[in-house]
Design a protein around this motif. Structure first.
Motif, PDB file in Angstrom:
ATOM      1  N   LYS A   3     -19.942  81.641  23.097  1.00 56.08           N
ATOM      2  CA  LYS A   3     -20.243  79.960  22.952  1.00 56.08           C
ATOM      3  C   LYS A   3     -18.623  79.682  22.571  1.00 56.08           C
ATOM      4  O   LYS A   3     -18.307  80.663  21.468  1.00 56.08           O
ATOM      5  N   ILE A   4     -18.511  78.677  22.974  1.00 56.74           N
ATOM      6  CA  ILE A   4     -16.925  78.513  22.869  1.00 56.74           C
ATOM      7  C   ILE A   4     -16.970  77.345  22.836  1.00 56.74           C
ATOM      8  O   ILE A   4     -17.953  75.992  22.989  1.00 56.74           O
ATOM      9  N   LEU A   5     -16.134  76.597  21.047  1.00 58.66           N
ATOM     10  CA  LEU A   5     -16.315  75.521  20.827  1.00 58.66           C
ATOM     11  C   LEU A   5     -15.017  75.136  21.056  1.00 58.66           C
ATOM     12  O   LEU A   5     -14.173  76.227  20.163  1.00 58.66           O
ATOM     13  N   THR A  39     -26.777  81.513  21.883  1.00 55.31           N
ATOM     14  CA  THR A  39     -26.929  81.890  22.949  1.00 55.31           C
ATOM     15  C   THR A  39     -27.686  81.542  23.557  1.00 55.31           C
ATOM     16  O   THR A  39     -29.263  81.434  23.267  1.00 55.31           O
ATOM     17  N   ASP A  40     -28.412  81.989  25.361  1.00 56.89           N
ATOM     18  CA  ASP A  40     -29.546  81.817  26.139  1.00 56.89           C
ATOM     19  C   ASP A  40     -30.671  82.831  25.400  1.00 56.89           C
ATOM     20  O   ASP A  40     -31.748  82.353  25.674  1.00 56.89           O
ATOM     21  N   ASP A  41     -30.162  84.041  24.575  1.00 61.91           N
ATOM     22  CA  ASP A  41     -31.098  85.239  24.541  1.00 61.91           C
ATOM     23  C   ASP A  41     -31.872  84.335  22.842  1.00 61.91           C
ATOM     24  O   ASP A  41     -32.597  85.388  22.029  1.00 61.91           O
ATOM     25  N   GLY A  42     -31.312  83.362  22.670  1.00 66.80           N
ATOM     26  CA  GLY A  42     -32.044  82.356  20.843  1.00 66.80           C
ATOM     27  C   GLY A  42     -31.086  83.041  20.160  1.00 66.80           C
ATOM     28  O   GLY A  42     -31.407  83.009  18.736  1.00 66.80           O
ATOM     29  N   ARG A  43     -29.952  84.496  20.288  1.00 68.63           N
ATOM     30  CA  ARG A  43     -29.329  84.517  19.443  1.00 68.63           C
ATOM     31  C   ARG A  43     -28.343  84.532  19.241  1.00 68.63           C
ATOM     32  O   ARG A  43     -27.056  83.460  19.597  1.00 68.63           O
ATOM     33  N   HIS A  44     -27.416  84.052  17.772  1.00 66.96           N
ATOM     34  CA  HIS A  44     -25.910  84.475  17.532  1.00 66.96           C
ATOM     35  C   HIS A  44     -24.791  85.114  17.458  1.00 66.96           C
ATOM     36  O   HIS A  44     -25.279  86.085  16.745  1.00 66.96           O
ATOM     37  N   ASN A  45     -24.740  85.608  18.620  1.00 60.74           N
ATOM     38  CA  ASN A  45     -23.627  86.598  19.193  1.00 60.74           C
ATOM     39  C   ASN A  45     -22.599  86.772  18.987  1.00 60.74           C
ATOM     40  O   ASN A  45     -21.918  86.851  17.726  1.00 60.74           O
ATOM     41  N   GLN A  46     -22.107  86.069  19.531  1.00 59.55           N
ATOM     42  CA  GLN A  46     -20.085  85.591  20.306  1.00 59.55           C
ATOM     43  C   GLN A  46     -19.710  83.790  19.693  1.00 59.55           C
ATOM     44  O   GLN A  46     -21.366  83.496  20.669  1.00 59.55           O
ATOM     45  N   ILE A  47     -19.220  83.444  18.323  1.00 58.72           N
ATOM     46  CA  ILE A  47     -18.806  81.973  18.444  1.00 58.72           C
ATOM     47  C   ILE A  47     -16.965  82.308  18.568  1.00 58.72           C
ATOM     48  O   ILE A  47     -16.598  82.654  17.777  1.00 58.72           O
ATOM     49  N   LYS A  76     -20.968  76.364  34.518  1.00 60.87           N
ATOM     50  CA  LYS A  76     -21.207  77.230  34.048  1.00 60.87           C
ATOM     51  C   LYS A  76     -21.294  78.188  32.597  1.00 60.87           C
ATOM     52  O   LYS A  76     -20.138  77.999  32.611  1.00 60.87           O
ATOM     53  N   GLU A  77     -21.894  79.059  31.491  1.00 61.55           N
ATOM     54  CA  GLU A  77     -21.248  79.077  30.451  1.00 61.55           C
ATOM     55  C   GLU A  77     -22.315  80.814  30.184  1.00 61.55           C
ATOM     56  O   GLU A  77     -22.975  80.830  31.062  1.00 61.55           O
ATOM     57  N   CYS A  78     -21.462  81.721  29.463  1.00 61.15           N
ATOM     58  CA  CYS A  78     -21.949  82.813  29.406  1.00 61.15           C
ATOM     59  C   CYS A  78     -22.604  82.513  28.618  1.00 61.15           C
ATOM     60  O   CYS A  78     -23.186  81.918  27.609  1.00 61.15           O
ATOM     61  N   PRO A  79     -23.923  83.656  28.867  1.00 66.12           N
ATOM     62  CA  PRO A  79     -25.106  84.107  27.972  1.00 66.12           C
ATOM     63  C   PRO A  79     -25.347  84.384  26.602  1.00 66.12           C
ATOM     64  O   PRO A  79     -25.467  84.229  25.922  1.00 66.12           O
ATOM     65  N   GLN A  80     -23.992  85.321  26.521  1.00 70.17           N
ATOM     66  CA  GLN A  80     -23.095  85.837  25.105  1.00 70.17           C
ATOM     67  C   GLN A  80     -22.615  85.012  24.256  1.00 70.17           C
ATOM     68  O   GLN A  80     -22.579  85.060  22.980  1.00 70.17           O
TER      69      GLN A  80
END
Length: 569
Positions: A442-444, A467-475, A436-440
């Protein structure tokens, strides 16, 4: 000479016995390799006398036996014949010049402590080149085996064209003598591997020649040795010759060092000795440098003679000295030893040497395991057959470096998520473990260094992350697999940091190695990227970043990807 303290009556006796075996083996090999290099047979013995002594005394290996070598010999012929005709009076002085140049380059690399240079020549390149050289060596001897005249200096393709066009002129006596030599050698090896199979095989070929009256049927002989020791000879130091031979000398120097150091290390694994690569460079360089003034062509380590030397119980490099002294006695008192040796017998022996150079085991392994390594192998092998040998080495090295750069310029970048929390947050590949991955957030994970060659690939990957909502929130970048970040890489990260900030997001880092952090701090990029964006561990990063996420999204999320996720009703 650190090993000088190890000399005892026992080691002297062991070295003397090993030298006797070595002299028996190097006698036919020295003559054979001289013929491969396009030189009279005595030059092979001269090279087997001078070069092993100096290389043994000034190198670091206790067991390495240097001198004439098959692959080196064929490169010598290729390099010098491209400058002067093989049958001309200028050929031998040019060969001696090549030896001096090769020695100077090797010595210079040793003094500059460039022993690690051989690590840049991949094992695949050496295998491919050696296999190709083996085919070229075999081709050069087929004319003796078949008794067909081929013009000196003919290329690989030209030689086979001539052989095919004159196939009706095969001398059956020459072919029979070569066949008897090969079969005898193989039988002796099968009966007892400790016997000098090649020497016995050539004796059998010589006997067959005498019984078949080969001389009366146009079977050529090697001829007698001159019966004198290596003479001081002045190489050709004209500017034109030096310039023409320089590129070939560089290739020979590198190939010779790779062979010598590789053989030394292979034997050292069994003997427990530590090899000093820089000292080995110096030993090889001095041996070729001095040898060039005493009628020697360039040499290197011999795997066959080194292996036999170790198996025969040699203890110190004095074995090389004793072997050389025995060869001196042979040259002085039995110069007629090669007078009745037919060239077809020598050719048959060289065909076996060529066959043994082909590492079929590793070739099969490379071709079936790695496409990139296979391409390096095939390119090096093909170029060895089709272009001048020294440039084949360069081409093989160039292809291997290009493939390495291509590989490092596209480091593995994977999206990861927690797989377990038993001993801290254990991040694993999302696609491999179906996590499972967080929708907000992203960990690379980046497995590779962030340098000028990889910056564009990494930037494209960051641009594609949504992210799931199509935005770049947190990487969050897990930096555990990053060994260094150069200025270009740091500038790229700074650009991405600003871009995400402008989009309402954030670029953070965790698990950065201390050495990489120190470099970023030294060049000012740690401050530019924001020291607050760097976290020591994954858990400390998550503890700081998760509270900054959109709480309303967290309240409706049922995944609970992280341990730090807020509890929902």
């Amino acid at each position: 000479m650190v090993w000088g303290k190890q000399i005892t009556r026992h080691t002297l006796w062991s070295d003397l016995l090993a030298a006797l075996t070595g002299a028996i083996i190097v006698l036919p090999q020295g003559v054979a390799y001289a013929l491969i290099a396009g030189l009279p047979p005595e030059y092979g013995l001269y090279t087997a006398i001078i070069i092993p002594i100096i290389a043994g005394l000034f190198g670091s290996s206790h067991h390495l036996i240097s001198g004439p070598a098959a692959a080196i010999s064929i490169v010598v012929l290729s390099v010098v014949s491209s400058v002067v005709p093989p049958d001309s009076a200028e050929f031998i002085p040019a060969v001696l010049t090549l030896a001096v140049l090769t020695g100077l380059i090797q010595l210079g690399l040793g003094i500059a402590r460039m022993g690690a240079l051989v690590n840049f020549i991949s094992h695949t390149v050496v295998i491919g080149f050696t296999a190709g050289a083996a085919i070229v060596i075999a081709t050069s001897q087929v004319k003796y085996v078949l008794g067909i005249h081929v013009a000196a200096g003919s290329s690989f393709l030209e030689t086979w064209q001539t052989l095919f066009s004159q196939r009706d002129s095969i001398n059956t006596y020459s072919l029979a003598i070569a066949f008897i030599t090969i079969i005898s050698t193989l039988l002796i090896k099968k009966v007892n591997k400790r016997l000098p199979a090649m020497l016995i095989g050539m004796l059998a070929g010589s006997l067959a020649c005498w019984m078949l009256q080969g001389a009366a049927h146009d079977v050529p002989m090697v001829g007698a040795l001159p019966g004198k020791l290596p003479q001081f000879a002045l190489p050709d130091f004209s500017a034109q010759t030096l310039s023409a031979l320089l590129s070939g000398a560089i290739a020979l120097a590198i190939l010779g060092l790779v062979e010598a150091v590789s053989i030394s290390r292979a034997i050292a694994i069994r003997s427990g000795q530590r090899i000093d690569g820089n000292q080995e460079f110096i030993g090889q360089g001095l041996s070729n440098l001095v040898g060039g003034f005493f009628s020697c062509f360039p040499g290197s380590g011999s795997f066959t003679r080194t292996g036999v030397n170790y198996e025969s119980g040699a203890k110190t490099p004095l074995t090389a000295v004793f072997t050389a002294l025995m060869l001196v006695l042979i040259v002085l008192f039995t110069p007629q030893i090669t007078a009745y040796l037919p060239l077809p017998a020598m050719g048959g022996g060289i065909l076996l040497i060529a066959w043994n150079l082909i590492d079929t085991h590793h070739i099969h392994q490379i071709l079936h395991s790695n496409k990139q390594e296979a391409s390096v192998l095939l390119v090096t092998f093909a170029s060895t057959l089709l272009i001048e040998l020294e440039f084949a080495i360069y081409l093989g090295v160039l292809v291997s470096i290009i493939i390495y750069l291509k590989r490092t310029s596209t480091p593995m970048i994977m999206e990861v998520a927690p797989k377990s929390f038993e001993h801290g947050t254990d991040l694993r590949s999302i696609s491999r473990f179906q996590l499972k991955e967080c929708p907000q957030l992203k960990i690379l994970r980046i497995d590779g260094s962030i340098f000028f060659g990889a910056a564009d690939h990494i930037q494209k990957t960051l641009l594609a992350v949504k992210t799931d909502d199509g935005r770049h929130n947190q990487i969050l970048i897990n930096c555990a697999g990053i060994n260094f970040i150069d200025v270009t890489g740091a500038e790229m990260l700074l650009h991405e940091t600003k871009r995400l900030q402008n989009a309402g997001g954030q670029l953070s880092f965790c698990n950065l190695k201390n050495t990489v952090r120190d470099e970023l701090e030294a060049n000012g990029y740690l401050k530019k990227l924001g020291e607050d964006n760097f976290y020591a561990t994954v858990d400390s990063a998550l503890s700081a970043l998760i509270p900054q996420l959109d709480n309303s999204c967290c309240q409706t999320c049922t995944k609970r990807v992280f341990r730090q996720c807020p509890k929902t009703d």
